[in-house]
Design an enzyme around this catalytic site. Sequence first.
Site, mmCIF file in Angstrom:
data_model
loop_
_atom_site.group_PDB
_atom_site.id
_atom_site.type_symbol
_atom_site.label_atom_id
_atom_site.label_comp_id
_atom_site.label_asym_id
_atom_site.label_seq_id
_atom_site.Cartn_x
_atom_site.Cartn_y
_atom_site.Cartn_z
ATOM 1 N N CYS A 60 0.822 -1.209 0.000
ATOM 2 C CA CYS A 60 0.000 0.000 0.000
ATOM 3 C C CYS A 60 0.859 1.263 0.000
ATOM 4 C CB CYS A 60 -0.911 -0.018 1.227
ATOM 5 S SG CYS A 60 -1.732 1.539 1.578
ATOM 6 N N TYR A 191 -5.626 6.893 -8.837
ATOM 7 C CA TYR A 191 -6.834 6.130 -8.492
ATOM 8 C C TYR A 191 -8.055 6.704 -9.204
ATOM 9 C CZ TYR A 191 -4.233 3.697 -4.900
ATOM 10 O OH TYR A 191 -3.327 2.911 -4.251
#
Length: 351
Positions: A60, A191
């Site tokens: 992440c 994203y």
Amino acid sequence: MTTQTTATEHPEHGEGGQYTTPGKEFTRDTTYITTRITTDGADGYPVEAGRYRLVAARACPWANRTIIVRRLLGLEDAISLGTPGPTHDADSWTFDLDPGDTDPVLGIAKLKEAYLKRFPDYSRGITVPAVVDERTGAVVTNDYAQITLDFSSQWREHHRDGAPELYPEHLREEIDEVNARVYSEVNNGVYRCGFAGSQLAYEQAYDRLWSALDWLEERLTHQRFLIGETITEADVRLFTTLVRFDAVYHGHFKCNRNKLAEMPALWGYARDLFQTPGFGDTIDFAQIKEHYYVVHTDINPTQIVPVGPDLSGWVSPHGREELGGRPFGDGSPPAPPREGEQVDPAHTPLR
């Protein structure tokens, strides 16, 4: 103090990103548990060496920031590190890399257990990074942006000798300004491209992302680091997106105008940081790729993980020394990663 709201969570990182719907732009829910660990213990959690565990998945980018800052500041003795595996379901991050699939310090199989320990009715996504109180087994905070700032400002008593000033007072206004644009247009921008719910939303996100990357390319053509002459919090925040760009975002998130390796300043800058102790030695490319390509079944339903790209370029000469600057200012590089915290040599070009 804590803040919670209920939202429909996208399961990808457990990072608070809401699902998109057709025709809609990806929206990240940025409400976190805002409890802070401070020197005065104002929120009930005082700075105390050996009391807290940072749970941060290497896959992440938001969690990767905290691993880097912990390394740069030398907080390994003060704050322990737990690393969940790269994949998870909609329920929780899991400790499947540890013996018995259980975190050896917290004694839990799922990070969700630490959240429910403090908030039995917790209804939000289980996110990383999270800081957990080892005494109680309960989560303290998952406010990733504040966690690294507090590592710099609140944990100074436990910094190593030679720790860099990542958030110096005289540069904070500029750091905050740059961080705001990098977060909105780059960190979150990739994203916004990947999870766009329509062609229009994707194209708008794409334009915003590349406008920001072109701005950064120009900025970094003339200076070695984002702010001033040394590495700061701003460099950490940008790096974790750049290091994932060619391996994931270029193809998986359709951020494909060109590769990072085709942008001379950004590519040199990213390699400069990657080869700096505390940055590249936290990067596990295999875990990064497995996470994105396996977890995002809506984008990659086959769950096939690409073999490439070739990683050897990350350790090629970058030539950024010619721009001057001193990576650690008056400080020094951190020691090599500790036993048990090294990246698998097969997952990195660093040897």
